[in-house]
Structures are given as structure tokens and as C-alpha cells.
Design an enzyme around this catalytic site. Structure first.
Site, short mmCIF file in Angstrom:
data_model
loop_
_atom_site.label_atom_id
_atom_site.label_comp_id
_atom_site.label_asym_id
_atom_site.label_seq_id
_atom_site.Cartn_x
_atom_site.Cartn_y
_atom_site.Cartn_z
CB SER A 24 -0.68 0.52 1.65
OG SER A 24 -1.53 1.30 1.66
CE1 TYR A 74 -4.10 -2.23 5.05
CE2 TYR A 74 -3.35 -0.08 4.38
CZ TYR A 74 -4.12 -0.86 4.05
OH TYR A 74 -3.83 -1.28 2.75
#
Ligand code: NDP
Length: 261
Positions: free
Chosen positions: A151, A168
């Protein structure tokens, strides 16, 4: 000068692929794209209902898809899913490490259980599945391609107004470090390891963030919009195919230019 046969370079006929978390969102898109390029595909996920509807979607498009229930954070389950996929498909040439979860919370309040859960799925799960797939690929003596879905959040900090999910982000940073190191370590076995770093795409995972912050994300993105359906699967096919045969250890942002400011 060699004239390349471009369609042949992207063709995945006679290749086999496993996509973790292939039951919806970006994983399902990757599975469909790989199948459209000719690969035989298997997908995993924790919930059978999502797996069945994904397999049905592939069937509607004319592709057979094997499904395996698996929690990638569990070593035994990850190893079994890879083995079962390779047995059923006849081999394993391509792994897309896509399964992932997130937990939104201000960093100073993030519960340790949620940190651990996210790291276990996104970082440990990626490692465990890559490890099992590597053993399978090595047994076949035919190399392979591993594509980790990271990401942009693993590459730069994100404004808490847009994405407040420090566990995350840390897990995706780990996926990126893993990509670099496994690429270096496994190149001698003919296994390429690359990552894709998506910007924002509207999926079940990101729906709330995208709906709440669509205008702000657009402002943060040179191309002025979030990612659209079909803008990840094609990149997966590229990194899985001979078209990228001299590329390993790279992280490819697919983010409308977000990291290019
Ligand atoms: P979704 O929530 O739509 O899909 C996640 C998939 O992973 C599902 O198939 C889910 O199935 C599976 N999954 C979750 N946890 C596990 C687990 N422990 N073991 C096995 N499978 C699991 O999310 P996205 O499609 O958005 O996300 C796909 C990947 O893309 C993730 O790695 C995510 O971090 C990454 N990404 C997404 C972005 C976005 O904007 N959407 C941006 C950047 C990266 P089930 O719940 O049944 O297990």
C-alpha cells in the site's frame, strides 16, 4: 534487434496462480485478470460464502476457479492451502499475496490486540504464504513469480484525517521490506518477488474511508480521483508474466501519482 511478441509475453496459458484473499475486492480482480490472461486460478479466504460467490463470478466469465478456506495468519492453514492449490492446479507458478485487513484508530489509542491482528494477517500471513509457495516452486524447479499487495501507506505517512491506521501502515512497510529481501534471496531460485502499492480503491475494506474522504483523496492525487475497477488486475498480470521477467524486488505504486508530488 529482437522484435518482441507482445501478446505472448503477457500470456499466462499453462500457468497456475494462487490469490490469497481472492474472494472479493482487489484479490478477486487479480484472480479474474490472471484467468483472463490464461492462468488456472485458485483463491483463498476465511469465509466460504465469499469464496463461493467469487468462484461463481469467475464461472460466469468462463473460468474454473478452485477455492480453499484458509486464514493466512495460521502457519498450518497457509501451508495446507498452498499445497492443496498446487496439487489441484498441478503446479504453482504465481502467488498473489493479497489477503489483508485494517483497523482504524488514532495511533495513541490503538489496542495491542488490533495491532497484533493486523500484523498477523498482513505481514506474517504474507511471509508464511510466500515461504510455503517458495518451497513448492523450488520443488518444481521452474521458478515463479510472487506479487505482494502492499500500500502507499507502507511508503509514506498518511494524514490522520484521511487514513488513521498505524498498524496497517506498519504492516505494509513490513510487506515492502519482505519484498526487497525475498527478491534478493530467492533470485537464485528463479523466483521473482515484487509488490504493488495501491493508492485508494473502493472496496469493502476501504469503503468508509473512501466515502468520507473522496474529495480530499482526489485533492491528494495528481490524477484527481481514486483508483477504478480494472486498474490493479492488469498490473498483477504484468508482474506475473514474462513481460516483467527482468524485474524483481520492486514496489510499483498504482496510485494516480499520489507519491509523485
Ligand atoms: P477486501 O476487504 O475487499 O478483501 C480482503 C480479502 O482478504 C477478502 O477476500 C478476505 O476474505 C481476505 N482476508 C482477510 N483476512 C484474511 C485472512 N486472515 N486470511 C485469508 N484471507 C483473508 O479488501 P481489499 O480488496 O481492499 O484489499 C485487498 C488488499 O489490497 C489488502 O492487502 C489491502 O491492504 C490492499 N490495499 C487495498 C487498498 C484499497 O484502497 N482498497 C489500498 C491499498 C492496499 P475473508 O474476510 O473471508 O477472509
Amino acid at each position: 534487434m529482437i522484435t518482441p511478441d507482445i501478446p505472448a509475453l503477457f500470456d499466462l496459458t499453462n500457468k497456475t496462480a494462487l490469490v490469497t484473499g481472492g474472494s472479493r475486492g482487489l484479490g478477486l480482480e487479480a484472480a479474474i485478470a490472471l484467468a483472463e490472461a490464461g492462468a488456472s486460478v485458485a483463491i483463498t479466504g476465511r469465509r466460504l460464502s465469499w469464496l463461493s460467490s467469487a468462484a461463481e463470478e469467475l464461472r460466469r466469465r468462463g473460468h474454473l476457479c478452485r477455492t480453499f478456506k484458509c486464514d493466512v495468519s495460521d502457519e498450518a492453514q497457509a501451508a495446507r492451502a498452498v499445497r492443496d492449490a498446487a496439487d489441484n492446479l498441478g503446479a504453482l507458478d504465481i502467488l498473489v499475496n493479497n489477503a489483508g485487513i485494517s483497523w482504524a484508530s488514532p495511533a495513541e489509542e490503538l489496542p495491542i490486540e488490533k495491532w497484533n491482528e493486523v500484523m498477523a494477517t498482513n505481514a506474517t500471513g504474507t511471509f508464511l504464504t510466500a515461504q510455503a509457495a517458495m518451497r513448492e516452486m523450488q520443488r518444481q524447479h521452474d521458478g515463479g513469480a510472487i506479487i505482494n499487495i502492499a500500500s502507499v501507506a507502507g511508503m509514506v505517512g498518511t494524514s490522520p484525517d484521511v487514513l488513521d491506521a498505524v498498524g496497517y501502515s506498519a504492516s505494509k512497510g513490513a510487506v515492502i521490506a519482505l519484498t526487497h529481501d525475498l527478491a534478493v534471496k530467492w533470485a537464485r531460485h528463479g523466483i521473482r518477488v515484487n509488490a504493488i502499492a495501491p493508492g485508494f480503491f473502493n472496496t469493502r475494506m476501504s469503503q468508509k474511508v473512501v466515502e468520507k474522504n473522496r474529495a480530499q483523496i482526489a485533492r491528494l492525487t495528481p490524477m484527481g480521483r481514486i483508483g477504478r475497477a480494472g486498474e490493479i488486475g492488469n498490473v498483477v498480470v504484468f508482474l506475473a508474466s514474462e513481460a516483467s521477467r527482468y524485474i524483481t524486488g520492486q514496489v510499483l505504486p498504482v496510485d494516480g501519482g499520489m507519491l509523485a508530488w
